[in-house]
Design a protein around this motif. Structure first.
Motif: not given
Length: 278
Positions: A109-115, A128-134, A136-142, A157-163
């Motif tokens: 997945a991490l190779q497929q996604l623009d992470a 922490p999540l921002d090490s992977l997603f930058g 936008p991870a803070k908005n996801l956690l909120d 979470f699924e909205q985050f993945i799609r968006r």
């Protein structure tokens, strides 16, 4: 993640120990499953990773979790990404956890996604999540912590993945098949045989394992054997040679060596301590 939770996910026939939910149909190429544990105590647990990219969300954003090995420790609050090659790492938490949401990605997945890529994934205990997603991870956690409803959290979470994430590469079907084949044999199979089975060579397999899940196919197979060993001990088996042979080790000395490498102590010492603490 804690070895006991990973053992439950991999082997447990008692599904009341956790709930497993599948992702929406359009996300199955990225996400394998959601696993929910209730009322978990993470005090002084030993961590183990099977290399599969995994996120863990705690029930409260203020809960502090510490990952420690002989060299250093790291503190993370709220949520984390699991390291991919954990050895002798212990987890401690400052309170009882009411709910644990574990997100298991597909292996590639991490190779497929623009992470964000992170060269330290292989050696990290957790991050922490921002090490992977930058950012936008803070908005996801909120969003995740605006509700206690598990399905609502999964929806966020699924909205985050799609968006926020887009495909970078196609699916790595050969890697997935190789991991599935090793898992079916609980690591008790040569990598040369796996290579023949999936129609590739060892160098390709090793390169893709390292790129996608951060460990080599040999390390992945070894982790599967160790995980099976843990399951035999939990089921009450106590004859070390029998466990070693059934788990795919040449003899009990090979089991002892690998077990100490992962956990920092012998199997008998580890399980006596865990049963006493529980």
């Amino acid at each position: 993640m804690p070895v006991e939770l990973l053992r439950h996910i991999t082997y447990s026939n008692q599904r009341e120990a956790f709930k497993k939910l599948l992702p929406s149909a359009d996300l199955t190429k990225f996400i394998d499953s959601y696993v929910i544990f209730e009322s978990i105590n993470l005090e002084n647990c030993v961590a183990l990773s099977d290399g599969v990219p995994t996120l863990v969300f705690l029930s409260n954003p203020d809960i502090n979790v510490t990952f420690t090995n002989k060299e250093s420790s790291i503190n993370i609050v709220g949520a984390w990404c699991c390291g991919q090659n954990l050895k002798q790492v212990k987890i401690t938490c400052d309170r009882q956890i009411d709910q644990l949401l574990i997100i298991r990605f597909q292996a590639d997945a991490l190779q497929q996604l623009d992470a964000k890529t992170n060269n330290n994934l292989r050696g990290a205990k957790a991050f922490p999540l921002d090490s992977l997603f930058g950012k936008p991870a803070k908005n996801l956690l909120d969003l995740m912590y605006t509700t206690s409803d598990i399905r609502a959290k999964i929806g966020f979470f699924e909205q985050f993945i799609r968006r926020h994430l887009t495909m970078k590469h196609g699916q790595n079907g050969i890697l997935r098949e190789a991991m599935k084949y090793i898992g079916m044999h609980h690591g008790n199979i040569s990598i040369q045989e796996v290579s023949k089975r999936v129609g590739t060579n060892y160098k390709w397999l090793e390169r893709n394992f390292l790129q996608c899940i951060g460990i080599s196919p040999k390390e992945y197979a070894r982790t599967q054997r160790i995980l099976r060993t843990c399951n035999y001990f939990e089921e009450g088996e106590d004859k070390l040679l029998s466990i070693a042979l059934k788990s795919g080790f040449y003899d009990e000395n090979h089991l002892l060596k690998d077990f100490k490498n992962f956990f920092g102590e012998s199997p008998s010492s580890y399980w006596k301590r865990n049963r006493k603490e529980s």
